[in-house]
Design a protein around this motif. Sequence first.
Motif, PDB file in Angstrom:
ATOM      1  N   VAL A 119       0.853  -1.191   0.000  1.00 25.72           N
ATOM      2  CA  VAL A 119       0.000   0.000   0.000  1.00 25.72           C
ATOM      3  C   VAL A 119       0.886   1.237   0.000  1.00 25.72           C
ATOM      4  CG1 VAL A 119      -1.809   1.259   1.208  1.00 25.72           C
ATOM      5  CG2 VAL A 119      -1.776  -1.241   1.271  1.00 25.72           C
ATOM      6  N   THR A 139      -1.288   3.506  -4.535  1.00 26.94           N
ATOM      7  CA  THR A 139      -2.399   2.563  -4.376  1.00 26.94           C
ATOM      8  C   THR A 139      -3.705   3.320  -4.179  1.00 26.94           C
ATOM      9  OG1 THR A 139      -0.865   1.057  -3.258  1.00 26.94           O
ATOM     10  CG2 THR A 139      -3.210   0.571  -3.062  1.00 26.94           C
ATOM     11  N   ARG A 173     -10.978   4.081   2.696  1.00 23.37           N
ATOM     12  CA  ARG A 173      -9.537   3.923   2.948  1.00 23.37           C
ATOM     13  C   ARG A 173      -8.940   5.204   3.546  1.00 23.37           C
ATOM     14  NH1 ARG A 173      -7.318   0.545  -2.395  1.00 23.37           N
ATOM     15  NH2 ARG A 173      -7.796  -1.538  -1.514  1.00 23.37           N
TER      16      ARG A 173
END
Length: 296
Positions: free
Chosen positions: A204, A208, A221
Amino acid sequence: MQEQSPLRPGFVRIRDGFIAFLKQPPGTPLETIIPQSAIDAMATAAKNGSKRRRRLEVARIAAATAAVAGTIVAIAFTPMVIGVAILLGGGVAFLWAHDQLKVRREPEIDELATGPGTALEHNLRALDDFRHLIACGDIACEERLPDGTIRPLPSSARRAFLADHGALLVLSREQSLWRCIPHRPLPMSQLWIKPDSRVAPTLVTSRTLLDTVDRDLFDRRIQWLLDRSGNARAFRDAIAIIVALRRPDLDGRPFEDKKAVLREEGFSDSRMEKIHAGVYPPFNNFLRRLPMHEFP
């Protein structure tokens, strides 16, 4: 209590666990993740380090012996200066050898990787994270003895992963190499781990997030990261840039155009470029502290 059954739900061989940690398909050859040349370089450094430690141990014993002999000479003979000189020489040599034993010569990640931001660098950093998670007990690890006995690794043996700078416990099946690790007790049988759903933090990056197509997933996220950001100002600033780059009014525009707009709003060109490339250190380093297996 030890168990005799070699089968345990969720446990896999340590090399397979590392492949799963990187979210690679089961059966992926380890050499496609860490090239054999890098594995060989780490193994050679470990062998050389073991030989060097033995030489330094001999030097330390010899220096201590000289210091004791110097003390005896200083007491028994006149003038004392000869014995004192031997004592001081032995003492200095002992301290030097003792200090040199703390110096490790394994190649650093930057020396093994072909360049910053490459897949190999990410995989090597993930390998570093992997062994630290095992060492601190976040990933369960078991030793499977030749007779089938299962023995969970105690914390004293897990610390071998911290001393294993060449990651030999993960990368190598040659248990003779494991003896190069300067730590005792040292596991010497097959190692199995239970990775559960853990993933490498290096999977990540800011890139990303920028590439997350689903807007709802992107928002979840971002919120997940903000909830865990605490007082990490550089990390929160990086998130602000990521959110700005994904603003609807900038959607579909080239990065240079986005950068020009955001520059007028006070964002740094250098920081935007690193975040856009996914190589902004304060952001990526902070992710290493987070429980990324919970990342949406």
